[in-house]
Design an enzyme around this catalytic site. Structure first.
Site, PDB file in Angstrom:
ATOM      1  N   LYS A   1      40.515  40.356  31.839  1.00 56.69           N
ATOM      2  CA  LYS A   1      40.847  40.755  33.259  1.00 56.69           C
ATOM      3  C   LYS A   1      42.591  40.924  33.213  1.00 56.69           C
ATOM      4  O   LYS A   1      43.049  41.791  33.566  1.00 56.69           O
ATOM      5  CB  LYS A   1      40.342  39.646  34.308  1.00 56.69           C
ATOM      6  CG  LYS A   1      39.022  39.752  34.320  1.00 56.69           C
ATOM      7  CD  LYS A   1      38.634  38.587  35.238  1.00 56.69           C
ATOM      8  CE  LYS A   1      36.976  38.508  34.993  1.00 56.69           C
ATOM      9  NZ  LYS A   1      36.312  37.538  35.926  1.00 56.69           N
TER      10      LYS A   1
ATOM     11  N   GLN B   1      36.651  31.747  38.830  1.00 55.21           N
ATOM     12  CA  GLN B   1      35.910  32.245  37.533  1.00 55.21           C
ATOM     13  C   GLN B   1      34.845  31.179  37.229  1.00 55.21           C
ATOM     14  O   GLN B   1      35.277  30.038  37.281  1.00 55.21           O
ATOM     15  CB  GLN B   1      36.799  32.271  36.437  1.00 55.21           C
ATOM     16  CG  GLN B   1      36.265  32.453  35.279  1.00 55.21           C
ATOM     17  CD  GLN B   1      35.783  33.980  34.832  1.00 55.21           C
ATOM     18  OE1 GLN B   1      36.444  34.781  35.245  1.00 55.21           O
ATOM     19  NE2 GLN B   1      34.551  34.210  34.422  1.00 55.21           N
TER      20      GLN B   1
ATOM     21  N   ASP C   1      35.217  39.647  44.370  1.00 57.85           N
ATOM     22  CA  ASP C   1      34.201  39.527  43.456  1.00 57.85           C
ATOM     23  C   ASP C   1      32.824  40.052  44.426  1.00 57.85           C
ATOM     24  O   ASP C   1      32.137  40.089  43.960  1.00 57.85           O
ATOM     25  CB  ASP C   1      34.062  38.227  43.139  1.00 57.85           C
ATOM     26  CG  ASP C   1      34.293  37.846  41.552  1.00 57.85           C
ATOM     27  OD1 ASP C   1      34.422  38.975  41.005  1.00 57.85           O
ATOM     28  OD2 ASP C   1      34.499  36.657  41.134  1.00 57.85           O
TER      29      ASP C   1
END
Length: 302
Positions: free
Chosen positions: A53, A105, A128
């Site tokens: 990322k 994460q 997200d």
């Protein structure tokens, strides 16, 4: 019949190129999109995903900062200490006007309440798309941020010429990360959707008979080789969301990555299929960065 390979890496590269131009324009206007990534503990797979990322963000011009959180995982230690550290960092990032997107994460260490932490992220910074407010908006067709992996799947279908409109899409997997939001997205009455959607899972009775009805079959079970060739209707499009590590002593690193489908066998049955790696994975990162740029624009007009 040998299936066409849907090249997710190439499609994602095109999306990132367009995003780069958008970000350049935003920077000229004094706005630098900024993503904060919370990495908890020392899980090797998570660290690898985060590095990917960061690289993609750097290539696009987006600022990506990793916030490493120490995890108390020794026997007898209270995982609540780890959770409090994550919670405190989320609060700081929520309050920072220069931070536009926040992701936690996953997975987090055992004993840490990931749901409570995801709920704590400001819904306007939840790039997200996992906050209840953002997932609820998807059901209403008023989405703010589409979860990156489902959005990546949708874009793969549309951009590869496998538009789901009018098709029967069977999704094997009911997680809130992929299966459930993807079903809600593809059932919407709009371009790039308009599908008839069936959601199955590994406990579905007579699963093969249902998957064989699919024009488009999406495998998102998190289990290697869940979908075999006899579960696929000839000519169907197969999207493999899974990324699984399988021991392979012939590889230098001791393992290889494989998806949720038996790729070699299904390639002789399907009309098109995504590889692993190089299919859904790059699209997930591209759509996450797309959400960060959207979040920056939203912040600019708050």
């Amino acid at each position: 019949m040998t299936a066409t390979i849907i090249d997710g890496a190439a499609i994602a590269a095109g999306i990132r190129e367009a995003l780069t131009r958008q970000v350049d324009d935003m920077i000229v206007g004094g706005l630098l999109p900024h993503l904060a990534v919370l990495l908890v503990g020392d899980d090797a797979a998570s660290a690898s995903y985060v590095r990917g990322k960061v690289r993609a963000g750097q290539q696009t011009g987006i600022k990506v900062v990793i916030h490493r959180i120490e995890a108390d995982i020794d026997p007898g230690q209270d995982p609540g200490q780890t959770e409090r550290r994550i919670r405190d960092r989320i609060d700081l990032l929520n309050a920072d006007p220069d931070v536009h997107g926040i992701i936690l994460q996953l997975p987090v260490p055992d004993g840490v309440d990931s749901d409570a932490l995801l709920d704590r992220i400001d819904s306007l910074k939840d790039v997200d798309g996992l906050h209840p407010a953002n997932q609820g908006r998807i059901l209403q067709g008023r989405e703010r941020y589409l979860p990156a992996t489902p959005h990546g799947v949708q874009q793969l279908l549309v951009r590869s010429g496998a538009d789901p409109g009018g098709k029967h899409v069977v999704i094997v997997g009911r997680s809130r990360l992929v299966g459930m939001p993807l079903a809600a997205m593809l059932a919407q009455k709009r371009q790039g959707a308009n599908a008839t959607v069936t959601v199955c899972h590994t406990n579905t009775v007579n699963l093969p008979s249902i998957t064989r009805e699919a024009d488009i079959l999406v495998a998102a079970t998190g289990r290697a080789n869940t979908i075999s060739a006899n579960m696929v209707r000839p000519g169907a499009v197969v999207i493999d969301v899974g990324v699984n590590r399988v021991d392979d002593p012939t590889r230098q690193r001791g393992y290889r990555l494989t998806g949720d489908v038996d790729f070699d066998a299904i390639r002789e049955v399907a009309s098109a299929i995504t590889p692993v790696p190089g299919g859904v994975g790059p699209m997930t990162v591209a759509m996450l960065l797309n959400n960060v740029t959207r979040a920056a624009r939203i912040a600019q007009h708050r």
